[in-house]
Design a protein around this motif. Structure first.
Motif, short mmCIF file in Angstrom:
data_model
loop_
_atom_site.label_atom_id
_atom_site.label_comp_id
_atom_site.label_asym_id
_atom_site.label_seq_id
_atom_site.Cartn_x
_atom_site.Cartn_y
_atom_site.Cartn_z
N MET A 250 0.83 -1.20 0.00
CA MET A 250 0.00 0.00 0.00
C MET A 250 0.87 1.26 0.00
O MET A 250 0.56 2.25 -0.67
CB MET A 250 -0.94 0.01 1.20
N ASN A 251 1.97 1.22 0.76
CA ASN A 251 2.88 2.37 0.78
C ASN A 251 3.49 2.59 -0.61
O ASN A 251 3.58 3.74 -1.08
CB ASN A 251 4.00 2.14 1.80
N ALA A 252 3.90 1.50 -1.25
CA ALA A 252 4.52 1.62 -2.58
C ALA A 252 3.53 2.17 -3.60
O ALA A 252 3.92 2.91 -4.52
CB ALA A 252 5.06 0.26 -3.02
N LEU A 253 2.26 1.79 -3.45
CA LEU A 253 1.22 2.24 -4.38
C LEU A 253 0.67 3.62 -4.04
O LEU A 253 -0.11 4.17 -4.82
CB LEU A 253 0.06 1.24 -4.38
N ARG A 254 1.08 4.14 -2.88
CA ARG A 254 0.50 5.39 -2.38
C ARG A 254 -1.01 5.29 -2.38
O ARG A 254 -1.73 6.16 -2.91
CB ARG A 254 0.98 6.59 -3.21
N ALA A 255 -1.48 4.21 -1.80
CA ALA A 255 -2.90 3.88 -1.84
C ALA A 255 -3.73 4.89 -1.05
O ALA A 255 -3.24 5.58 -0.15
CB ALA A 255 -3.12 2.48 -1.29
N ALA A 256 -5.02 4.95 -1.39
CA ALA A 256 -5.95 5.82 -0.68
C ALA A 256 -6.10 5.36 0.77
O ALA A 256 -5.86 4.19 1.10
CB ALA A 256 -7.31 5.80 -1.37
N LYS A 257 -6.52 6.28 1.61
CA LYS A 257 -6.62 6.02 3.05
C LYS A 257 -7.50 4.81 3.35
O LYS A 257 -7.26 4.08 4.31
CB LYS A 257 -7.16 7.27 3.75
N MET A 258 -8.54 4.59 2.54
CA MET A 258 -9.48 3.51 2.81
C MET A 258 -8.84 2.12 2.73
O MET A 258 -9.40 1.14 3.23
CB MET A 258 -10.67 3.57 1.85
N TYR A 259 -7.65 2.02 2.09
CA TYR A 259 -7.00 0.72 1.95
C TYR A 259 -6.00 0.45 3.07
O TYR A 259 -5.32 -0.58 3.06
CB TYR A 259 -6.31 0.62 0.59
N TYR A 260 -5.91 1.35 4.03
CA TYR A 260 -5.08 1.14 5.21
C TYR A 260 -5.97 0.76 6.39
O TYR A 260 -7.08 1.30 6.53
CB TYR A 260 -4.28 2.39 5.56
N PHE A 261 -5.50 -0.14 7.22
CA PHE A 261 -6.30 -0.60 8.34
C PHE A 261 -5.48 -0.55 9.63
O PHE A 261 -4.25 -0.65 9.61
CB PHE A 261 -6.79 -2.03 8.08
#
Length: 364
Positions: free
Chosen positions: A204-215
């Motif tokens: 997720m960090n590498a993808l700079r994912a949206a906040k909703m994909y962090y838990f």
């Protein structure tokens, strides 16, 4: 003659046994892990809101609806207002009976409760395999929006036919993983669950994912308990090295491809293809009927994640969301304020029902 109040019940997270009892009352074809207390509780643990289960019952008929309810904290409206959102995944309301009178009375009961709770609006995510969006079409005030196709695999075929139904490219990638010495194993004791969390977070960090994909850590602690009881953690390994990990959820007739991640070395060896193949075989071995893979990140039919999933099956169901406004005056006040504060973004986000919750850091 019982009043509506005698037939409705609303439970919170302190009443797990009541959730479980009412879930057991659902017909077998409507039972899905996304409707269990343990799954819904993930999102209260994650800090997304307070969970509720609204139940309306008449004889053997049950209206069953779990959701998150959250206070609206905004200076332009008085305190006490709330909104509803379905948890991440696939839920929405369920009716065990399609008899019009029952559906009308259960809907009236829900509207009365929402009015009493000062609920302003509601955002729904429906379940593609249970077709409850179609059930909700009788609700005139729900705006149903078809988003995109979600993929599923039919598990009642033989393992050979399941594999043969994959695209040739997918079969070749799985064979490539095998030839490179990658193996998959079900981690039944969840000894490597922390490795799954680590690899997932790194991805997720590498993808700079949206906040909703962090838990949150509390979310993952709860997820571990669910996987232990009704799921599987599939690891991809080369010797002792873990190259990837995938979580699958089961229970009921449907299995779900929930979260998955791979290291850079794993991606080069197509471990995501191999892990999903192994998860499909696991679900079949447990007697489940379908494996739900979900869809892409966008509506584009060439979305890379959707293309990846369609390598496993050409079978799809439509994913719907729903929007409902209970208090239009208060809703309009909230939206007008947001549109003024973010005038340069208002047209871009005009389709987002609850955008009044978004701050600058939430905007892409």
């Amino acid at each position: 003659m019982h009043s509506i109040a005698d037939k409705l019940m609303v439970f919170d997270s302190s009443q797990k046994s009541s959730w479980d009892e009412n879930f057991s009352a659902l017909p077998e074809e409507l039972k899905d892990i996304h409707y269990t207390f343990d799954y819904i509780f993930l999102y209260e643990k994650n800090g997304d809101g307070s969970i509720r289960l609204f139940v309306y019952r008449e004889s053997d008929a049950i209206f069953y609806y779990p959701f998150l309810i959250r206070p609206i904290k905004n200076k332009v409206v008085q305190s006490g207002y709330q909104d509803i959102e379905n948890v991440y995944g696939y839920t929405g309301p369920l009716w065990s009976s399609q008899e019009p009178g029952f559906k009308k009375r259960s809907s009236e009961a829900f509207h009365v409760w929402c009015h009493e709770q000062k609920v302003v609006c509601e955002f729904l995510r429906f379940h593609p395999l249970l077709h409850n969006a179609e059930m909700a079409m009788s609700e005139a005030d729900i705006a149903l929006v078809p988003l995109r196709d979600y993929v599923y695999v039919e598990l009642q075929n033989t393992t050979e036919k399941i594999f043969e139904a994959y695209t040739s490219q997918n079969r070749n990638k799985i064979r490539k993983a095998w030839k490179s010495g990658v193996t998959t194993v079900q981690d039944e004791q969840l000894d490597h669950f922390d490795d799954f969390v680590r690899i997932y977070t790194e991805n997720m960090n590498a993808l700079r994912a949206a906040k909703m994909y962090y838990f949150s850590p509390a979310f993952f602690d709860q997820l571990k308990r669910i996987v232990k009881e009704n799921g599987a953690l599939i690891l991809a390994k080369a010797g002792a090295e873990i190259l990837g990990a995938s979580v699958f959820l089961g229970g009921g007739r449907n299995a779900h491809y929930f979260l998955s991640s791979a290291t850079e070395a794993g991606k080069k060896n197509a471990v995501s293809n191999l892990m999903l193949h192994s998860g499909i075989l696991w679900a079949r071995s447990q007697g489940m009927k379908k494996m739900h893979l979900g869809g892409g990140l966008t509506a584009d039919e060439n979305d890379p994640l959707l293309v990846f999933k369609k390598n496993f099956s050409s079978l799809t169901e439509k994913f719907y969301i729903g929007k409902r406004i209970f208090d239009k005056a208060t809703y309009d006040t909230l939206i007008h304020d947001w549109d003024q504060r973010f005038a340069d973004q208002s047209s871009k986000y005009k389709s987002i029902l609850q955008r009044y919750r978004w701050e600058k850091e939430d905007l892409l």
